[in-house]
Design an enzyme around this catalytic site. Structure first.
Site, short mmCIF file in Angstrom:
data_model
loop_
_atom_site.label_atom_id
_atom_site.label_comp_id
_atom_site.label_asym_id
_atom_site.label_seq_id
_atom_site.Cartn_x
_atom_site.Cartn_y
_atom_site.Cartn_z
CG ASP A 159 -4.85 5.51 0.95
OD1 ASP A 159 -5.20 4.65 1.06
OD2 ASP A 159 -3.99 7.03 1.88
CG HIS A 167 -8.27 -1.03 5.03
ND1 HIS A 167 -8.91 -1.44 3.15
CD2 HIS A 167 -8.57 -0.03 5.05
CE1 HIS A 167 -8.03 -0.29 2.44
NE2 HIS A 167 -8.41 0.95 3.91
CG ASP A 168 -11.84 2.29 3.55
OD1 ASP A 168 -11.10 2.19 4.91
OD2 ASP A 168 -10.67 2.86 2.64
CD GLU A 184 -8.72 4.81 -1.73
OE1 GLU A 184 -9.52 4.85 -0.33
OE2 GLU A 184 -7.84 5.49 -1.13
CG ASP A 187 -2.43 0.83 1.02
OD1 ASP A 187 -2.49 2.01 0.92
OD2 ASP A 187 -2.86 -0.44 0.77
O1 TEU Z 1 -9.19 5.64 2.31
C1 TEU Z 1 -9.63 7.19 1.32
C2 TEU Z 1 -11.35 7.19 1.66
O2 TEU Z 1 -11.65 8.12 0.61
C3 TEU Z 1 -12.15 6.10 2.10
O3 TEU Z 1 -13.35 5.24 1.70
C4 TEU Z 1 -12.39 6.91 3.28
O4 TEU Z 1 -12.19 5.64 4.04
C5 TEU Z 1 -13.27 7.08 4.07
O5 TEU Z 1 -14.25 6.47 4.03
C6 TEU Z 1 -13.93 8.35 3.71
O6 TEU Z 1 -16.16 8.98 4.48
C7 TEU Z 1 -7.99 5.44 2.31
C8 TEU Z 1 -7.89 4.51 2.86
O7 TEU Z 1 -8.68 3.34 1.83
C9 TEU Z 1 -8.54 4.47 4.43
O8 TEU Z 1 -8.16 3.06 5.33
C10 TEU Z 1 -8.03 5.45 4.67
O9 TEU Z 1 -8.02 5.80 5.88
C11 TEU Z 1 -7.50 6.81 3.66
O10 TEU Z 1 -7.63 6.50 2.64
C12 TEU Z 1 -6.71 7.82 4.44
O11 TEU Z 1 -5.23 7.75 4.29
#
Ligand code: TEU
Length: 535
Positions: A197, A319-320, A250, A97
């Protein structure tokens, strides 16, 4: 002809919740090594490892304090080297990542940058306040402020995520140089690429006020602009193209035209992107007020991306996001069928499929009872914000229950015993109570399990050029059914999915290649949550 990474199946590991080897309740790298055979047997080719770098863990590792060190929680650099080697010995590759929009506030660069005269000052966005207030009116991804005042200089720094995640300034060429060296460091260790990310927000064109809006005020100044393209092109030309590797970006709020620009081979930027449109959550705050899942809109969005973007990164979980069986199928009694039907979709769309740990078991959302069981910084912030806005407690809790990122972060369910076999100690976050029935051990020995269906689907994809390389054509979309065709050199496969607990008629019949209900012939009637491939 496909590139190797287009033929690959990717398995995402969230290290904190995967497998604990030393009993401290947190997953680690030796734990991952002990489960490589499981991943290999599933049929995956690449492991995407969520961050394992040194980090104070404010955002579970998405706040990096040293890009060249391993978080002691997860192990040592020797463990990491061993993981890469052990994976390689099994024909598995590791993708890291790359979190470069921000660092941790404990990263050496940021610590030094607190000094106004430091050469590191310009690695970040330090600004004076305006009339006793913050430098601008932007809103943050985690639902709070984006500026934090530092008493030392009296100035503020920008952080689009938590206050412990200050944003890097790519207008400073030194930052790009540092990041390129970090990428080389890892690629030289033999990793296969990066999941980048929030990569389309790295270029802050200006720091002017944003237009007041419901979602993410200020984002017009940093979303997918020319600056981002230039940085991505530089990373590609200076580093990536010299290695046999691939990248998945992402990319928040992107549309198909932007996705095509970001992944065009001529431009040379990313290999593929994760889009958020299918999640219907591209409006950051709107996701907290999720409306009932609308299958038709979901199918139309997927069909649009499949048709308009030559190569997609296909995913249903990470994971989100909440667990897909909980999100798309409301009826507990159809969990198995639903998980298998979703697998039919995931592995028959055009693009590289991504599995998130536990998805292959049909794991469900977190069954927490108290807010104290919640660990995620985003959930905590949003809950507090909702309280401030006088949103009633019952509603607040429902928001967290349906949308919290912790839904996907409960420990991987390895067996039906204590802590689901995840840890000998006390798990950092509660284990889902359903581990007594939903777990890898039980599913491995059950011929009809979700896990064994995943294996079948992956194996089928591996032996089917049409599924890997064929074109996509939408055939039929309704409020419940999604039918599409894959075609390569005259060979055709039809896929029919039922996103409902009712029987649905569709206009296709033929020989069954695979179905979550079994059988040899498909007569045009989809059973509840049926997913079927027809020849
Ligand atoms: O996620 C970015 C993101 O915009 C969303 O998925 C976020 O987790 C949130 O739900 C917005 O409401 C990435 C990573 O996948 C996430 O785990 C991190 O927390 C984030 O970036 C910051 O690095």
């Amino acid at each position: 002809m496909n590139e190797w990474w287009q033929n690959a199946v990717v398995y995402q590991i969230y290290p904190l919740s995967f497998k604990d080897s030393d009993g401290n309740g947190k997953g680690d790298i030796p734990g991952i090594i002990s489960k490589l055979d499981y991943i290999k047997e599933l049929g995956a080719d690449v492991i995407w490892l969520s961050p394992v770098y040194a980090s104070p863990m404010d955002d579970n590792g998405y706040d990096i304090s040293d890009y060249r060190a391993i978080n002691p929680l997860f192990g040592t650099m020797d463990d990491m080297d061993r993981l890469i080697a052990e994976a390689k010995a099994r024909g598995l590759k590791i993708m890291m990542d790359l979190v470069i929009n921000h660092t941790s506030d404990e990263h050496e660069w940021f610590v030094k940058s607190r000094d106004k005269n430091s050469p590191y000052r310009d690695y970040y966005f330090w600004r004076e306040g305006k009339g006793g207030k913050e430098p601008n009116n932007w809103g943050g991804f985690f639902g709070g402020k984006v500026w934090e005042k530092d008493e030392r200089s009296g100035e503020y720094y920008l952080h689009l995520f938590s206050e412990k995640q200050p944003d890097l300034n790519y207008k400073n060429p030194k930052v790009l140089e540092e990041i390129e060296n970090i990428m080389r460091f890892w690629l030289d260790k033999g990793i296969a690429g990066f999941r980048c990310d929030v990569i389309n927000i790295i270029w802050k064109k200006t720091l002017q006020n944003g237009k007041p809006a419901m979602a993410l005020c200020g984002s017009e100044h940093y979303l997918t602009n020319e600056g981002t393209h230039n940085i991505l092109h530089a990373l590609h030309e200076d580093v990536l193209k010299n290695y046999d590797c691939f990248t998945v970006g992402e990319t928040v709020f992107v549309d198909t035209a932007q996705a095509n620009e970001l992944t065009s081979a001529q431009r040379g930027e990313l290999s593929m992107v994760f889009q958020f449109e299918q999640q219907n959550a591209d409006q950051v705050f709107v996701k907290w007020f999720r409306k009932k899942f609308k299958p038709k809109q979901f199918f139309e969005t997927i069909a649009k991306w499949q048709t308009e973007v030559p190569w997609n990164a296909n995913y249903l979980e990470n994971h989100d996001q909440p667990r897909s069986v909980s999100r798309y199928c409301s009826d507990e009694s159809y969990r198995d069928m639903c998980a298998k039907m979703l697998a039919v979709m995931l592995f028959t769309l055009r693009g590289t499929p991504y599995i998130y740990q536990g998805e292959e078991l049909g794991m469900r959302n977190f069954d927490f009872t108290l807010m104290d069981d919640i660990r995620d910084v985003e959930s905590e912030n949003i809950y507090a914000l909702a309280k401030k806005l006088h949103i009633p407690e019952g509603y607040r809790k429902r928001m967290i229950r349906e949308v919290s990122r912790d839904n996907a972060r409960t420990p991987m369910q390895w067996n039906g015993r204590r802590n689901a076999g995840f840890s000998e100690g006390e798990a950092w976050i509660k284990v889902n109570g359903n581990h007594t029935t939903i777990n890898a051990e039980a599913e491995l020995s059950d011929e009809n399990s979700v896990l064994n269906f995943y294996k079948e689907m992956i194996a089928l994809r591996k032996t089917s050029p049409v599924l890997r390389e064929g074109s996509f054509r939408k055939i039929h979309i309704s409020n419940t059914a999604f039918v599409y065709e894959r075609e390569l050199d005259g060979e055709k496969l039809m896929v029919a999915l039922n996103f409902s607990g009712k029987t649905v008629k569709v206009n296709v019949t033929g020989e069954t290649v695979i179905s979550n209900y079994g059988g040899k012939k498909f007569d045009g009637e989809l059973k509840p949550w049926q997913g079927v491939i027809i020849k």
